[in-house]
Enzyme design. Structure first.
Site, PDB file in Angstrom:
ATOM      1  N   SER A 109       0.865  -1.181   0.000  1.00  0.00           N
ATOM      2  CA  SER A 109       0.000   0.000   0.000  1.00  0.00           C
ATOM      3  C   SER A 109       0.901   1.230   0.000  1.00  0.00           C
ATOM      4  CB  SER A 109      -0.833  -0.027   1.271  1.00  0.00           C
ATOM      5  OG  SER A 109      -1.309   1.267   1.570  1.00  0.00           O
ATOM      6  N   SER A 110       0.379   2.351  -0.523  1.00  0.00           N
ATOM      7  CA  SER A 110       1.206   3.561  -0.516  1.00  0.00           C
ATOM      8  C   SER A 110       1.377   4.130   0.893  1.00  0.00           C
ATOM      9  CB  SER A 110       0.605   4.617  -1.452  1.00  0.00           C
ATOM     10  OG  SER A 110      -0.705   4.943  -1.055  1.00  0.00           O
ATOM     11  N   CYS A 111       0.586   3.651   1.869  1.00  0.00           N
ATOM     12  CA  CYS A 111       0.725   4.204   3.231  1.00  0.00           C
ATOM     13  C   CYS A 111       1.937   3.634   3.965  1.00  0.00           C
ATOM     14  CB  CYS A 111      -0.541   4.018   4.033  1.00  0.00           C
ATOM     15  SG  CYS A 111      -0.802   2.328   4.516  1.00  0.00           S
ATOM     16  N   TYR A 138      -1.563  -0.516  10.311  1.00  0.00           N
ATOM     17  CA  TYR A 138      -1.728  -1.173   9.006  1.00  0.00           C
ATOM     18  C   TYR A 138      -0.416  -1.122   8.217  1.00  0.00           C
ATOM     19  CZ  TYR A 138      -3.552  -1.922   4.277  1.00  0.00           C
ATOM     20  OH  TYR A 138      -3.775  -2.396   3.012  1.00  0.00           O
ATOM     21  N   LYS A 142       1.933  -4.159   6.672  1.00  0.00           N
ATOM     22  CA  LYS A 142       2.244  -4.243   5.243  1.00  0.00           C
ATOM     23  C   LYS A 142       3.759  -4.208   4.992  1.00  0.00           C
ATOM     24  CE  LYS A 142      -1.533  -4.886   3.179  1.00  0.00           C
ATOM     25  NZ  LYS A 142      -1.700  -6.030   2.278  1.00  0.00           N
ATOM     26  N   HIS A 181     -13.029   4.225   2.079  1.00  0.00           N
ATOM     27  CA  HIS A 181     -12.095   5.268   1.671  1.00  0.00           C
ATOM     28  C   HIS A 181     -12.888   6.438   1.086  1.00  0.00           C
ATOM     29  CE1 HIS A 181      -9.108   1.969   1.814  1.00  0.00           C
ATOM     30  NE2 HIS A 181      -8.336   2.948   2.232  1.00  0.00           N
TER      31      HIS A 181
HETATM   32  P1  GDP Z   1      -6.137   7.853   3.472  1.00  0.00           P
HETATM   33  O1  GDP Z   1      -5.721   8.068   2.047  1.00  0.00           O
HETATM   34  O2  GDP Z   1      -5.438   6.715   4.135  1.00  0.00           O
HETATM   35  O3  GDP Z   1      -6.029   9.126   4.278  1.00  0.00           O
HETATM   36  O4  GDP Z   1      -7.655   7.351   3.476  1.00  0.00           O
HETATM   37  P2  GDP Z   1      -9.096   7.922   3.052  1.00  0.00           P
HETATM   38  O5  GDP Z   1      -9.380   7.555   1.635  1.00  0.00           O
HETATM   39  O6  GDP Z   1     -10.059   7.386   4.082  1.00  0.00           O
HETATM   40  O7  GDP Z   1      -9.038   9.508   3.215  1.00  0.00           O
HETATM   41  C1  GDP Z   1      -8.395  10.360   2.315  1.00  0.00           C
HETATM   42  C2  GDP Z   1      -8.699  11.805   2.634  1.00  0.00           C
HETATM   43  O8  GDP Z   1     -10.064  12.086   2.294  1.00  0.00           O
HETATM   44  C3  GDP Z   1      -8.537  12.194   4.102  1.00  0.00           C
HETATM   45  O9  GDP Z   1      -7.992  13.509   4.134  1.00  0.00           O
HETATM   46  C4  GDP Z   1      -9.983  12.220   4.595  1.00  0.00           C
HETATM   47  O10 GDP Z   1     -10.185  13.068   5.704  1.00  0.00           O
HETATM   48  C5  GDP Z   1     -10.689  12.779   3.363  1.00  0.00           C
HETATM   49  N1  GDP Z   1     -12.142  12.543   3.327  1.00  0.00           N
HETATM   50  C6  GDP Z   1     -13.074  13.502   3.034  1.00  0.00           C
HETATM   51  N2  GDP Z   1     -14.307  13.000   3.145  1.00  0.00           N
HETATM   52  C7  GDP Z   1     -14.175  11.695   3.469  1.00  0.00           C
HETATM   53  C8  GDP Z   1     -15.124  10.656   3.695  1.00  0.00           C
HETATM   54  O11 GDP Z   1     -16.342  10.836   3.647  1.00  0.00           O
HETATM   55  N3  GDP Z   1     -14.608   9.415   3.994  1.00  0.00           N
HETATM   56  C9  GDP Z   1     -13.263   9.176   4.054  1.00  0.00           C
HETATM   57  N4  GDP Z   1     -12.842   7.949   4.322  1.00  0.00           N
HETATM   58  N5  GDP Z   1     -12.354  10.165   3.869  1.00  0.00           N
HETATM   59  C10 GDP Z   1     -12.796  11.397   3.573  1.00  0.00           C
END
Ligand code: GDP
Length: 317
Positions: A109-111, A138, A142, A181
């Site tokens: 994963s990129s994280c 996580y 990974k 996500h």
């Molecule tokens: P990340 O890439 O591991 O941070 O995972 P996410 O895909 O859950 O979140 C990406 C970014 O989108 C973060 O800055 C979240 O705060 C933002 N975000 C905005 N709205 C949402 C939402 O409704 N759900 C999630 N999961 N993230 C959101």
């Protein structure tokens, strides 16, 4: 080219990535794609995994199983994310080594990369700094998975390779607002707003973090390409090489799903890492590039959501 009669075990085939891999392999003419449901095989159980490998003897493995989720799920369930993901790769890699699997592709994963590393993120930045706190458990699981690929390669000459996909989306995504996500969450939120006949969609955080999004069918295509063309201890990034701000993503999803919706930002929710753009020059130099554009991918994901999401998640079926 891999013989189309060779057996390939895809772990996690009910998930978004696993199901895309199965589609891609079958589309490429593979006739012996092996899968095992969660009830049939608990991948955290070494004895069960060993028995399964002894019985089925896969020639290749694509290891896509994992406990995954968005920023909220990662932050709330770090112990489960660490345990499940550690165990799942430990058992499968061990069994693959023991039964002399010809090649295994592990998905990271990129994280896994440090929170504040230079952008775009090159593969060599691994383990050069502290991780992002919202998904460190996580990420550690990974990282141990991709280190295991390298360790089996060094100690036992196993052909285990590790690919690092960026943020993914597509069919069979998780549209549940707590666990998902951002991209599927936004599709779901704008859809619910449309169903309600109007209103405001709340976007978590400030809207300023930058993210890169890859359609899972592109990932599956890259995985098959790597399985056939890559055999190297170095991990390899899989992405589009382009990112956008969460605010821009929200505007794009709004255009596709419901242009009348208003947008608001909830600053009490976390932003996570400020930027996560992968450098994909290693993959490009091997001759593979992503094909599915973001707008096109969002449109097809929304169609998938409308056709497949159960009533419980708010779609018309
Ligand atoms: P990340 O890439 O591991 O941070 O995972 P996410 O895909 O859950 O979140 C990406 C970014 O989108 C973060 O800055 C979240 O705060 C933002 N975000 C905005 N709205 C949402 C939402 O409704 N759900 C999630 N999961 N993230 C959101």
């Amino acid at each position: 080219m891999i013989d189309r009669n060779a057996s390939i075990f895809v772990t996690g085939h009910r998930g978004m990535v696993g199901s895309a891999l199965v589609r891609r392999l079958e589309g490429a003419g593979f006739e012996r794609v092996l899968t095992a449901g969660r009830k049939q095989l608990d991948l955290r159980d070494q004895a069960a995994v060993d028995q399964w490998f002894d019985e089925h003897r896969p020639a290749y493995v694509m290891h896509a199983a994992g406990t995954v989720g968005g920023i909220h799920a990662n932050r709330s369930r770090p112990a489960d994310f660490l345990y499940d993901n550690l165990m799942i790769h430990a058992t499968v890699l061990r069994a693959a080594w023991r039964t002399q699997v010809q090649k295994l592709l592990y998905l990271g994963s990129s994280c896994i990369y440090p929170r504040d590393c230079p952008q775009p993120i090159r593969e060599e930045y691994l383990l050069t700094g502290p991780l992002e706190k919202t998904n460190d458990a996580y990420a550690i699981a990974k990282i141990s998975g991709l280190m295991s690929c390298d360790a089996y390669r060094r100690q036992y000459d196993c052909h285990f390779i590790a690919a690092m996909p960026t943020n993914l989306y597509g069919p069979n995504d998780n549209f549940d607002l707590e666990g998902s996500h951002v991209l599927p969450a936004l599709i779901r939120k704008f859809h619910d707003c449309r169903e309600a006949g109007g209103g405001t969609v709340t976007v978590w955080g400030s809207g300023s973090p930058m993210r890169e999004f890859l359609h899972v069918d592109d990932l599956a295509d890259a995985c098959l390409y790597l399985l056939e063309n890559y055999d190297n201890p170095a991990i390899i990034n899989v992405g589009t090489g382009e990112d956008l701000a969460i605010r821009e993503l929200a505007e794009l999803v709004r255009e596709v799903v419901y242009p009348e919706a208003e947008l608001t930002f909830d600053a009490s929710m976390p932003d996570g890492t400020p930027r996560k753009l992968l450098d994909v020059s290693r993959l490009h130099s091997l001759g593979w590039k992503a094909r599915i554009g973001l707008r096109e991918g969002i449109e097809s994901s929304y169609r998938w959501f409308l056709e497949n999401a159960p009533r419980g998640v708010g779609a018309q079926v």
